[in-house]
Design a protein around this motif. Structure first.
Motif, PDB file in Angstrom:
ATOM      1  N   SER A 167      -4.561  30.752 -44.500  1.00  0.00           N
ATOM      2  CA  SER A 167      -3.147  31.012 -44.263  1.00  0.00           C
ATOM      3  C   SER A 167      -2.530  29.899 -43.424  1.00  0.00           C
ATOM      4  O   SER A 167      -1.402  29.452 -43.674  1.00  0.00           O
ATOM      5  N   TYR A 168      -3.294  29.428 -42.422  1.00  0.00           N
ATOM      6  CA  TYR A 168      -2.802  28.336 -41.577  1.00  0.00           C
ATOM      7  C   TYR A 168      -2.662  27.053 -42.388  1.00  0.00           C
ATOM      8  O   TYR A 168      -1.684  26.326 -42.247  1.00  0.00           O
TER       9      TYR A 168
ATOM     10  N   ALA B  42       8.819  34.761 -50.864  1.00  0.00           N
ATOM     11  CA  ALA B  42       7.526  35.443 -50.982  1.00  0.00           C
ATOM     12  C   ALA B  42       6.671  34.754 -52.039  1.00  0.00           C
ATOM     13  O   ALA B  42       5.474  34.529 -51.835  1.00  0.00           O
ATOM     14  N   GLY B  43       7.299  34.372 -53.165  1.00  0.00           N
ATOM     15  CA  GLY B  43       6.546  33.692 -54.217  1.00  0.00           C
ATOM     16  C   GLY B  43       5.969  32.383 -53.725  1.00  0.00           C
ATOM     17  O   GLY B  43       4.791  32.076 -53.973  1.00  0.00           O
ATOM     18  N   VAL B  44       6.778  31.605 -53.005  1.00  0.00           N
ATOM     19  CA  VAL B  44       6.298  30.320 -52.481  1.00  0.00           C
ATOM     20  C   VAL B  44       5.111  30.536 -51.549  1.00  0.00           C
ATOM     21  O   VAL B  44       4.118  29.806 -51.600  1.00  0.00           O
ATOM     22  N   GLU B  45       5.207  31.582 -50.707  1.00  0.00           N
ATOM     23  CA  GLU B  45       4.116  31.836 -49.756  1.00  0.00           C
ATOM     24  C   GLU B  45       2.810  32.137 -50.501  1.00  0.00           C
ATOM     25  O   GLU B  45       1.755  31.604 -50.166  1.00  0.00           O
ATOM     26  N   VAL B  46       2.892  33.017 -51.522  1.00  0.00           N
ATOM     27  CA  VAL B  46       1.678  33.383 -52.261  1.00  0.00           C
ATOM     28  C   VAL B  46       1.101  32.166 -52.965  1.00  0.00           C
ATOM     29  O   VAL B  46      -0.103  31.878 -52.875  1.00  0.00           O
ATOM     30  N   ILE B  51      -2.892  27.791 -53.494  1.00  0.00           N
ATOM     31  CA  ILE B  51      -3.201  26.366 -53.614  1.00  0.00           C
ATOM     32  C   ILE B  51      -4.122  25.940 -52.476  1.00  0.00           C
ATOM     33  O   ILE B  51      -5.120  25.240 -52.699  1.00  0.00           O
ATOM     34  N   ALA B  52      -3.794  26.386 -51.253  1.00  0.00           N
ATOM     35  CA  ALA B  52      -4.625  26.002 -50.113  1.00  0.00           C
ATOM     36  C   ALA B  52      -6.044  26.535 -50.284  1.00  0.00           C
ATOM     37  O   ALA B  52      -7.021  25.802 -50.084  1.00  0.00           O
ATOM     38  N   ALA B  81      -4.856  35.535 -48.260  1.00  0.00           N
ATOM     39  CA  ALA B  81      -4.001  34.813 -47.317  1.00  0.00           C
ATOM     40  C   ALA B  81      -2.549  34.832 -47.783  1.00  0.00           C
ATOM     41  O   ALA B  81      -1.634  34.886 -46.965  1.00  0.00           O
ATOM     42  N   GLY B  82      -2.360  34.811 -49.110  1.00  0.00           N
ATOM     43  CA  GLY B  82      -0.994  34.898 -49.636  1.00  0.00           C
ATOM     44  C   GLY B  82      -0.354  36.227 -49.277  1.00  0.00           C
ATOM     45  O   GLY B  82       0.801  36.275 -48.847  1.00  0.00           O
ATOM     46  N   VAL B  83      -1.129  37.312 -49.434  1.00  0.00           N
ATOM     47  CA  VAL B  83      -0.604  38.628 -49.070  1.00  0.00           C
ATOM     48  C   VAL B  83      -0.314  38.665 -47.574  1.00  0.00           C
ATOM     49  O   VAL B  83       0.722  39.174 -47.131  1.00  0.00           O
ATOM     50  N   LEU B  84      -1.214  38.071 -46.791  1.00  0.00           N
ATOM     51  CA  LEU B  84      -1.011  38.014 -45.342  1.00  0.00           C
ATOM     52  C   LEU B  84       0.262  37.249 -44.999  1.00  0.00           C
ATOM     53  O   LEU B  84       1.045  37.663 -44.133  1.00  0.00           O
ATOM     54  N   ASN B  85       0.471  36.123 -45.703  1.00  0.00           N
ATOM     55  CA  ASN B  85       1.688  35.335 -45.462  1.00  0.00           C
ATOM     56  C   ASN B  85       2.938  36.153 -45.735  1.00  0.00           C
ATOM     57  O   ASN B  85       3.906  36.089 -44.971  1.00  0.00           O
ATOM     58  N   VAL B  86       2.916  36.895 -46.847  1.00  0.00           N
ATOM     59  CA  VAL B  86       4.096  37.697 -47.187  1.00  0.00           C
ATOM     60  C   VAL B  86       4.297  38.790 -46.149  1.00  0.00           C
ATOM     61  O   VAL B  86       5.418  39.080 -45.731  1.00  0.00           O
TER      62      VAL B  86
END
Lengths: 251, 97
Positions: A167-168, B42-46, B51-52, B81-86
């Motif tokens: 996430s980071y 939200a889409g960009v975050e996921v 990608i990361a 992590a995408g879900v966490l970001n959202v």
């Protein structure tokens, strides 16, 4: 630039072309680099020339300069807190560079350097390296506690820590993709509707009348793109300050 | 009394502005920008978390020669992590503190 051979060439506007003749071609100096230099020159000119008089009652240019300055300063102080003063030059430079890149790209014949992911990703990596270094310098090894929220059960650590690290690491990617995607989408839409005008305009007697429709859309789109240009520069700057806040205070 | 023209109020504001008094930190909200804006963010975050994750997994796999196992693991971690970001998008982690 427009519809060559009656096709819609929406992506040709993003191609890099070397400028300045042979010298430019040999060092890879493209129109993108030229526009970056132009943006930097304009920003420096705005700040230097705008503040040259130092009038108590600001003129137009000085008012513009002061309002951008105060805007970014307010952003830094509200988001980061009092430590935000130290990061003001960085955030201001970043905000102005992105804003001028976005706005310059809306002028006819100009190139939008923020529509290339290399550029936005390089800017985002600068932010990423800065927040990591700031967090490491200020907090030392406590920085690594950032990846494991206190209070979570310890047996969840093998799941939480990799997820937090990913996430980071996704921060610079989301930061760059957001700006890049917004600029590309806007310019592709503008180009597509501009091509419609040309294609429909050549459609015999009724053509010019139908062509008014995409023209109307394009006029609205230009206004919308100006909004997006400001908004995305603002979002880039505010996310930078939010990340800096995390790095400085480290919850 | 001529001094009674909101001087205390202005002094308090000036002190807060120059950081003499510590002030409550701002909530730090992004501009909301309508339904489409939220959906896009939200889409960009996921996507960026994916990608990361995929990039990290692929790199570590290439380094250790364990293709495709870590790639698969990090693909799932990237999704998480995408879900966490959202989730963080709507509940910032320093909001409650």
């Amino acid at each position: 630039m427009a519809a060559e051979g009656k096709t819609i060439d929406a992506l040709g506007q993003f191609e890099l072309v070397p400028v300045l003749g042979k010298v430019g071609a040999s060092v890879g100096f493209t129109q993108s680099s030229a526009h970056m230099l132009l943006a930097v020159g304009l920003i420096v000119a705005l700040v230097m020339y705008g503040m040259a008089k130092r009038a108590i009652v600001p003129g137009r240019l000085q008012a513009v300069t002061e309002s951008t300055y105060e805007f970014v300063q307010g952003l830094c102080q509200n988001q980061i807190g009092d430590e935000g003063k130290k990061f003001f030059p960085f955030v201001f430079a970043l905000f102005m560079f992105v804003l001028f890149g976005n706005l310059l790209g809306l002028l006819p014949f100009a190139f939008t350097f923020t529509s290339h992911i290399v550029v936005t990703f390089a800017l985002a990596m600068m932010v990423f390296v800065l927040i990591t270094v700031v967090a490491l310098v200020l907090h030392g090894r406590k920085f690594f506690g950032y990846f494991f929220p206190e209070g979570a059960p310890i047996w969840l650590a093998p799941i939480i820590i990799p997820v937090e690290i990913v996430s980071y690491l996704s921060r610079p990617i989301s930061l760059s993709i957001r700006l890049f995607a917004n600029m590309v989408a806007g310019h592709v839409m503008l180009k597509v509707f501009a091509t419609f005008i040309v294609l429909l305009g050549g459609l015999g007697a009724v053509g010019p009348f139908i062509a008014v429709l995409p023209l109307t859309v394009n006029v609205a789109l230009v206004g919308f793109e100006i909004l997006v240009a400001f908004l995305q520069a603002y979002v880039f700057a505010i996310l930078t300050t939010i990340y800096l806040h995390d790095a400085v205070h480290l919850h | 009394m001529p001094e009674n023209d909101g001087f205390e109020e202005r002094l308090r504001k000036a002190r807060a502005r120059h950081g003499v008094d510590p002030k409550p930190s701002g909530s730090g909200q992004l501009p909301q920008g309508g339904t489409w804006g939220i959906g896009f963010r939200a889409g960009v975050e996921v996507v960026s978390a994916l990608i990361a994750g995929v990039g990290l997994g692929w790199l570590v796999d290439r380094w250790l020669g364990t293709w495709p196992w870590l790639f698969l693991v990090f693909f799932v971690l990237g999704g998480a992590a995408g879900v966490l970001n959202v989730y963080r998008l709507f509940n910032p982690r320093n909001a409650g503190k």
